[in-house]
Design an enzyme around this catalytic site. Structure first.
Site, PDB file in Angstrom:
ATOM      1  N   HIS A  22       1.690  -2.361   7.194  1.00 38.50           N
ATOM      2  CA  HIS A  22       1.228  -1.831   8.475  1.00 38.50           C
ATOM      3  C   HIS A  22      -0.275  -1.986   8.681  1.00 38.50           C
ATOM      4  CE1 HIS A  22       0.629   1.676   5.773  1.00 38.50           C
ATOM      5  NE2 HIS A  22      -0.377   1.960   6.584  1.00 38.50           N
ATOM      6  N   HIS A  27     -10.402   9.436   4.843  1.00 40.65           N
ATOM      7  CA  HIS A  27      -9.046   9.963   4.665  1.00 40.65           C
ATOM      8  C   HIS A  27      -8.646   9.854   3.203  1.00 40.65           C
ATOM      9  CE1 HIS A  27      -8.166   5.706   5.021  1.00 40.65           C
ATOM     10  NE2 HIS A  27      -6.853   5.846   5.079  1.00 40.65           N
TER      11      HIS A  27
END
Length: 314
Positions: A115, A179
């Site tokens: 992805h 993140h």
């Protein structure tokens, strides 16, 4: 020929663990702007820098960088599966020039991507086959990692190579920003997980679904404040955006790998893709950032950014 840039965060949790509607609307508006920017530029070629998340590249042979002359999307998290429209001649030309520049980059005629590549292409141009591409993998999750200065030099070498192609080239960086999602670390992973990190190709549908569900659950827990993962760091994210916009990229060379993790989480290393893309732009001369979007989105476990940039005539 002209060059342009779009650097963007990605998240497999988009559409699976969404924030409130106001945030979704803001992200959608930012991507609408990015799509118009790309459409107006009308690239002949997209050179995309992206990471992998143990879906296509594994510890059995793990290069810091790899250029693909052919690439197949694995279709994780509902992204488009199948072959990318890779410009093989351009990929070989870029690889030769990058190697001639002294950057030791791997090369693949059978690259598998996830992805990190597919979501960016789908969001910006609608499909993994809409525009010919040169996919460039940058290791951003699997230690040991090289110094970020090498990423900058890679980007500059790619930018110089792209300038020789006689094509309108869009540089895309996909990943980040701050993140710390639940990506296993080899040094601390149990033996069965280590084996998957070494060679986890072709998982069953049930195995992939279970893995993806763990990430979705982590996103829900993080948004609820119950996940044991590192918080987002908007100050760090904005500092990064400011440095990239400044054009003074050599200052990034002083940033250590430990500093990335301490300040912004293990997967903050994905901003290597942004650094490479901006460095590629810098090879054409001065550039100007034309749009910047940023939001903390806990549901997606990401400091989420989207920027566009154009070259500035001297």
């Amino acid at each position: 020929m002209p060059v342009a840039l779009c650097a963007m965060s990605h998240s497999p949790l988009m559409g699976r663990n969404d924030p409130e509607q106001e945030v979704i609307d803001a992200v959608d508006a930012a991507f609408d702007h990015a799509r118009r920017f790309v459409a107006d530029f009308a690239p002949d070629l997209i050179v995309i820098f992206a990471p992998d998340h143990y879906n296509g590249v594994f510890y059995d042979l793990l290069p810091p960088f790899c250029i693909g002359a052919a690439a197949q999307s694995v279709g994780d998290y509902g992204t488009e599966a199948g072959p990318l429209d890779v410009d093989r001649d351009a990929a070989y030309a870029v690889a030769r020039d990058v190697l001639d520049s002294g950057i030791d980059v791997a090369f693949s005629e059978r690259m598998h991507v996830d992805h990190g590549f597919a979501q960016a292409l789908q969001l910006l141009v609608g499909s993994i086959t809409a525009v010919p591409t040169v996919p460039i993998f940058i290791n951003s999750v699997a230690e040991p990692l090289g110094p970020v200065s090498r990423v900058r030099l890679l980007g500059e070498a790619v930018g110089r190579a792209a300038a020789k192609l006689d094509k309108r080239v869009l540089f895309v960086g996909s990943g980040g920003l701050s993140h710390d999602p639940p990506v296993p670390q080899f040094a601390t992973a149990p033996e069965e997980v280590r084996e998957r990190l070494i060679d986890g190709r072709n998982p069953s549908a049930a195995e992939r679904d279970a893995r993806e569900q763990r990430v979705i659950t982590a996103g829900r827990d993080f948004a609820a404040g119950t996940a044991a993962i590192q918080p987002l760091n908007p100050e760090w994210d904005r500092h990064l955006l400011d440095v990239l916009a400044s054009g003074d990229l050599e200052q990034i060379d002083a940033w250590t790998n430990d500093w990335f993790v301490e300040q912004a989480g293990h997967s903050s290393h994905e901003v290597r893709t942004w650094i490479a893309a901006y460095a590629a732009m810098s090879a054409a001369g001065k550039y100007r950032v034309t749009s910047t979007f940023y939001r903390e989105i806990h549901e997606w476990i990401a400091g989420f950014g989207i920027t566009t940039a154009v070259a500035v005539d001297e």
